[in-house]
Design a protein around this motif. Sequence first.
Motif, mmCIF file in Angstrom:
data_model
loop_
_atom_site.group_PDB
_atom_site.id
_atom_site.type_symbol
_atom_site.label_atom_id
_atom_site.label_comp_id
_atom_site.label_asym_id
_atom_site.label_seq_id
_atom_site.Cartn_x
_atom_site.Cartn_y
_atom_site.Cartn_z
ATOM 1 N N UNK A 141 62.782 -10.731 25.278
ATOM 2 C CA UNK A 141 63.709 -9.605 25.208
ATOM 3 C C UNK A 141 63.941 -9.142 26.633
ATOM 4 N N UNK A 142 65.209 -9.107 27.052
ATOM 5 C CA UNK A 142 65.532 -8.708 28.417
ATOM 6 C C UNK A 142 66.342 -7.426 28.416
ATOM 7 N N UNK A 143 65.944 -6.486 29.291
ATOM 8 C CA UNK A 143 66.670 -5.241 29.511
ATOM 9 C C UNK A 143 66.814 -5.088 31.018
ATOM 10 N N UNK A 144 68.050 -5.261 31.525
ATOM 11 C CA UNK A 144 68.248 -5.232 32.966
ATOM 12 C C UNK A 144 67.489 -6.386 33.609
ATOM 13 N N UNK A 145 66.629 -6.057 34.586
ATOM 14 C CA UNK A 145 65.870 -7.109 35.271
ATOM 15 C C UNK A 145 64.467 -7.260 34.704
ATOM 16 N N UNK A 146 64.209 -6.628 33.563
ATOM 17 C CA UNK A 146 62.888 -6.700 32.934
ATOM 18 C C UNK A 146 62.940 -7.628 31.724
ATOM 19 N N UNK A 147 62.035 -8.593 31.667
ATOM 20 C CA UNK A 147 61.946 -9.521 30.544
ATOM 21 C C UNK A 147 60.566 -9.418 29.913
ATOM 22 N N UNK A 148 60.552 -9.278 28.591
ATOM 23 C CA UNK A 148 59.312 -9.114 27.837
ATOM 24 C C UNK A 148 59.152 -10.288 26.894
ATOM 25 N N UNK A 149 57.968 -10.862 26.840
ATOM 26 C CA UNK A 149 57.671 -11.886 25.849
ATOM 27 C C UNK A 149 57.114 -11.198 24.609
ATOM 28 N N UNK A 188 51.860 0.089 5.905
ATOM 29 C CA UNK A 188 51.437 0.693 7.177
ATOM 30 C C UNK A 188 51.572 -0.287 8.339
ATOM 31 N N UNK A 189 51.483 -1.586 8.018
ATOM 32 C CA UNK A 189 51.633 -2.592 9.077
ATOM 33 C C UNK A 189 53.020 -2.510 9.706
ATOM 34 N N UNK A 190 54.026 -2.152 8.915
ATOM 35 C CA UNK A 190 55.386 -2.031 9.432
ATOM 36 C C UNK A 190 55.457 -0.933 10.479
ATOM 37 N N UNK A 191 54.770 0.186 10.246
ATOM 38 C CA UNK A 191 54.762 1.280 11.213
ATOM 39 C C UNK A 191 54.209 0.809 12.555
ATOM 40 N N UNK A 192 53.165 -0.018 12.500
ATOM 41 C CA UNK A 192 52.555 -0.534 13.729
ATOM 42 C C UNK A 192 53.551 -1.380 14.512
ATOM 43 N N UNK A 193 54.224 -2.318 13.833
ATOM 44 C CA UNK A 193 55.157 -3.212 14.520
ATOM 45 C C UNK A 193 56.399 -2.473 14.997
ATOM 46 N N UNK A 194 56.887 -1.515 14.221
ATOM 47 C CA UNK A 194 58.028 -0.712 14.662
ATOM 48 C C UNK A 194 57.646 0.077 15.911
ATOM 49 N N UNK A 195 56.433 0.638 15.939
ATOM 50 C CA UNK A 195 55.970 1.375 17.112
ATOM 51 C C UNK A 195 55.935 0.509 18.360
ATOM 52 N N UNK A 196 55.439 -0.722 18.223
ATOM 53 C CA UNK A 196 55.386 -1.635 19.366
ATOM 54 C C UNK A 196 56.790 -1.963 19.860
ATOM 55 N N UNK A 197 57.699 -2.220 18.905
ATOM 56 C CA UNK A 197 59.062 -2.586 19.276
ATOM 57 C C UNK A 197 59.770 -1.412 19.956
ATOM 58 N N UNK A 198 59.515 -0.208 19.504
ATOM 59 C CA UNK A 198 60.110 0.972 20.141
ATOM 60 C C UNK A 198 59.711 1.069 21.612
ATOM 61 N N UNK A 199 58.463 0.752 21.912
ATOM 62 C CA UNK A 199 58.000 0.790 23.297
ATOM 63 C C UNK A 199 58.757 -0.222 24.146
ATOM 64 N N UNK A 200 58.997 -1.402 23.585
ATOM 65 C CA UNK A 200 59.734 -2.436 24.322
ATOM 66 C C UNK A 200 61.187 -2.023 24.558
ATOM 67 N N UNK A 201 61.752 -1.224 23.655
ATOM 68 C CA UNK A 201 63.156 -0.829 23.749
ATOM 69 C C UNK A 201 63.358 0.401 24.617
ATOM 70 N N UNK A 202 62.284 0.991 25.077
ATOM 71 C CA UNK A 202 62.379 2.214 25.870
ATOM 72 C C UNK A 202 63.267 2.017 27.102
ATOM 73 N N UNK A 203 64.238 2.919 27.258
ATOM 74 C CA UNK A 203 65.149 2.867 28.392
ATOM 75 C C UNK A 203 66.286 1.891 28.256
ATOM 76 N N UNK A 204 66.425 1.267 27.084
ATOM 77 C CA UNK A 204 67.446 0.224 26.896
ATOM 78 C C UNK A 204 68.768 0.755 26.344
#
Length: 221
Positions: A141-149, A188-204
Amino acid sequence: MRFLLVEDNISLATAVLDRLRMDGHVIDHAANIAAAEDFSATADYDLILLDIMLPDGDGRAFLRAHRNRLVETPVIVLTARSEVSDRVGMLDLGADDYITKPFDFSELEARCRAVLRRHGGDSSNQKRFGDLIFNPLAGTLSVGDKTITLRNKELRLLEIFLSGPDRIYSKPKLVDRLFSYDEDVSENAIEVYVGRLRKHLSGSGVEITTVRGLGYRMSLA
């Protein structure tokens, strides 16, 4: 992606399941038409891999019924028949592609990717949404010059949200898409994965919002 494999040869089925699960896909296995009907009636699949010669009938009957119900899930036929007339007949029944047994797993994976791209109306391996660039094959996942695996479930969850931006996905629906029937997980597992994905999307400029009582929605901020 969530796949349904309809194959009665257990050794072949096991090999296909192992290979595609290594790629991060969620796969259910049906060894006959009756089980395939049960699975397809209770879950939404991104792709069906369908054998023709099955213990309780001809896979073409399943394919015909599948299309008569106006189900658009793409189907790749796994067949030992190499005659042109057989292949043409399966395509005319509504198969999206076919692969002749024995096959190389890299070819099967490539055909799955190609069919899914065509079905999604996308000829590229990359998906863009707002400032995001998502490459499901590379798992990045790439946002600007930041790429996350991305980790496996994060990647599949992002794929789901990007397949229907602004659509609301309930927790039960996300569990259905992310996990097979063999996996015992709670919502509850969905909440965990959504939380992680939200962190990756921060500032996007892209956000996943909670719609109270309904589920989650990805949209432009």
